[in-house]
Design an enzyme around this catalytic site. Sequence first.
Site, PDB file in Angstrom:
ATOM      1  N   GLU A  51       0.813  -1.835   0.146  1.00 11.60           N
ATOM      2  CA  GLU A  51      -0.124  -0.583   0.180  1.00 11.60           C
ATOM      3  C   GLU A  51       0.865   1.581  -0.144  1.00 11.60           C
ATOM      4  OE1 GLU A  51      -0.624  -2.550   1.979  1.00 11.60           O
ATOM      5  OE2 GLU A  51      -2.460  -3.333   2.123  1.00 11.60           O
TER       6      GLU A  51
ATOM      7  N   LYS B 193     -17.184  -0.555   6.528  1.00 10.01           N
ATOM      8  CA  LYS B 193     -17.758  -1.349   5.299  1.00 10.01           C
ATOM      9  C   LYS B 193     -19.248  -1.484   5.048  1.00 10.01           C
ATOM     10  CE  LYS B 193     -17.209  -6.061   4.370  1.00 10.01           C
ATOM     11  NZ  LYS B 193     -16.759  -7.601   3.970  1.00 10.01           N
TER      12      LYS B 193
ATOM     13  N   PHE C  84     -10.956  -7.678  14.326  1.00  9.05           N
ATOM     14  CA  PHE C  84     -10.109  -7.290  13.572  1.00  9.05           C
ATOM     15  C   PHE C  84      -9.371  -6.975  12.502  1.00  9.05           C
ATOM     16  CE2 PHE C  84      -8.890  -9.970   9.713  1.00  9.05           C
ATOM     17  CZ  PHE C  84      -7.783 -10.191   9.813  1.00  9.05           C
ATOM     18  N   GLN C  85      -9.131  -6.025  12.077  1.00  9.22           N
ATOM     19  CA  GLN C  85      -8.224  -4.875  11.298  1.00  9.22           C
ATOM     20  C   GLN C  85      -8.898  -4.200  11.425  1.00  9.22           C
ATOM     21  OE1 GLN C  85      -8.178  -6.699   6.667  1.00  9.22           O
ATOM     22  NE2 GLN C  85      -6.035  -7.586   7.478  1.00  9.22           N
TER      23      GLN C  85
ATOM     24  N   MET D  78      24.807   7.769   0.837  1.00 12.55           N
ATOM     25  CA  MET D  78      24.596   9.388   1.261  1.00 12.55           C
ATOM     26  C   MET D  78      24.671   8.945   3.036  1.00 12.55           C
ATOM     27  SD  MET D  78      24.457  12.033   0.420  1.00 12.55           S
ATOM     28  CE  MET D  78      22.724  12.954  -0.570  1.00 12.55           C
TER      29      MET D  78
END
Lengths: 176, 565
Positions: free
Chosen positions: B50, B162, B112-113, B470
């Site tokens: 993501e 949802k 959940f999540q 760097m």
Amino acid sequence: MAPMKHTLVALVEDKPGVLNRVANLFRRRGFNIDSITVGHSEKPDISRMTIVVDGSGASVEQVRKQLDKLIETVKVQDITSESIVVREMALIKVKATSATRSEIMQIVDIFRANIVDVSMESLIIEVTGDEEKLDSLLNLLRTFEIKEVVRTGRIAMTRGSTTTSEPGRKPISAED
Amino acid sequence: MKMTGGQIICDCLVKEGVEVIFGILGGAILPLYDTLPQFPQLHHVLVRHEQCAAHAAEGYARATGRVGVCFATSGPGATNLVTGIANAHLDSSPMVAITGQVARRFIGKDAFQEVDITGITLPITKHNYLVRDTAQLGKVVKEAFYIARTGRPGPVLIDVPKDVFQEQVEYHTPGKVDLRSYKPRREGNMAQIRKAANLINQAQKPVILAGRGVIISGASEELKTLAETAQIPVVTTLLGIGGFPESHVLSYRWLGMHGMAYANMAINGADLIIAIGMRFDDRATAEVASFAPHAKIIHIDIDPAEIGKNVRVDVPIVGDVKAVLTPLLKLITPTQHMDWLKQLDVWRREHPSTDIRESSSILPQYVVRSIYEATEGDATIVTGVGQNQMWAAQHYIYNKPNTFISSGGLGTMGFGLPASVGVKMGRPDATVWCIDGDGSFQMTLHELATIQQERLAVKIAIMNNGFLGMVRQWQELFHDKRYVATPLWGPDFVKLAEAYGIPGIKVRHKDEVVPAIQKAMAHDGPFLIDFGVEPEENVYPMVPPGASLVELLEAPKKEEVVWPR
């Protein structure tokens, strides 16, 4: 510029999470809030916050702009240098026996405070005024043993007929 | 009309002109994905992490000037977006991120999540929403796009439970957005513009310091007119690169920690800085106390909170760059600044900053220069972060806006490859080169799969020095060469690319550099080149931390050690 206490008034949309956004902004930019009070304004969907911060003029101006930048902030004003009415309220629970009660009541009278609860061993005093008045009352009561204190933090309003919530464009910056 | 939350979102996206969405689905956002087939105008690009959805959306936004859109599911999907959102926030890129959330009845229950993604992204979004009322969804999406692209652009996140995606409600296309608490100001204050014009007309040693605001505002032409009318040299910030043609006689390229020495000197010697659409970032100003010590400063920016944040400003002008420059131009008297320009040219001659030394090994600077020549300066360069980024900025010459696409404010390693995906999606006809380091590339290399799945002809040049270069440079210069955790094993990048179905070449000799680049260009599709470059090459010039812009280290002439002194 030397640090001093500034009083900011913020009008914000009355939506969930707005206080969180404001508090988060102060934390994130490293500003300490002396006090913050939030409540309804004269408009049903706008909340009014009075925020007291310690800082130099430039840093407070920066925080004012950052606050103004929040999408849900309608208007922010630093009213420190204006002619304002400032009030704070406190409830003070103080130990009071039959021996000390009358002396405490005299002090309460002098400060035009109210006794709102009495029990055998204590009193609750309600007092309104500016911070100095509250501080000196608390100082005097200390000899009697203060058991509990709650202070609301500062609320403020400019004197005269002008209002903070007057319609008009958000002020963009002090310089222009 | 009755519509589900998912349909409402898609309908709004179509009405906003969205064509491409970058994302990954999951349980909470599944109902939104389920409605996508009903809206064939929306092309979904499946990324592999993501973070890359957000970077790709930002690349797309920068390539097209439109709002980039990304989707992610609740919980880890949403938290993975965070880096990409923060990147867009710091670089002022317009983005709308839509995340799935657990159903309303589970919110606050550690379901959940479930994560509080609006809480998490509070300080890194321009604004965010948790939509609990499906009837508000259309209005929220419309507002989100409006907020993302107007004023100082930035990312807006919409968190949608949802069951809000699934719920059917009566839907009417939302009307015009009118937010009493958000009215970005376009026009500058005329009194301030007049003050600025007076300062410009009186200045003996003026310098224009142009940032990304010029590009966002589409004000390159106005900037050019200003520079040419009053013969004012132009220096840009790193993200301002391309806002003014670097081949222009008045261009002194870009300033800062790894900017051109002569650009830094110009700022240091100026009596007037006209700062346009930039925010005095510390990598640009170096030690701020000694920044532009002789100059008055005019600061034009759309964000009032940037005025006076880092440097004191003499004439602030709040407004959109183009809307401010247009009336300002009418007040500018044509002038010459012969002596000043002559001085700058002396500095440029004495401190060329981008000379490449003779070497039999492959110097990364030489690779960038070769890509520049092979593409005739006409490519869009997307970079990772670190040495590769600085060499790409120094040794390619940029003449058009949005042809140098890089992570500035956040300095996100791994930005290059996923951003290239977005850039190529947004500008399919452009030649897109991703110039990356082996360290940066390994952070998001899984996007090779996305590139292959979408058949995106991105050309990838890895400056492979076997170090987190760097940081290694900092260890060499400031930590007595203690190379702690910077030596970097890497896979065989060419074999790796092949595993993804992408051809590539490993280049280990200098004479193979140009043919490899030509081969990559000739190939119709993505191509990867692994350049084994000089391992301990440093980026110069360099302003050491804490120093002023002109206290810089330049490339050592031979083997002489210049730091520590």
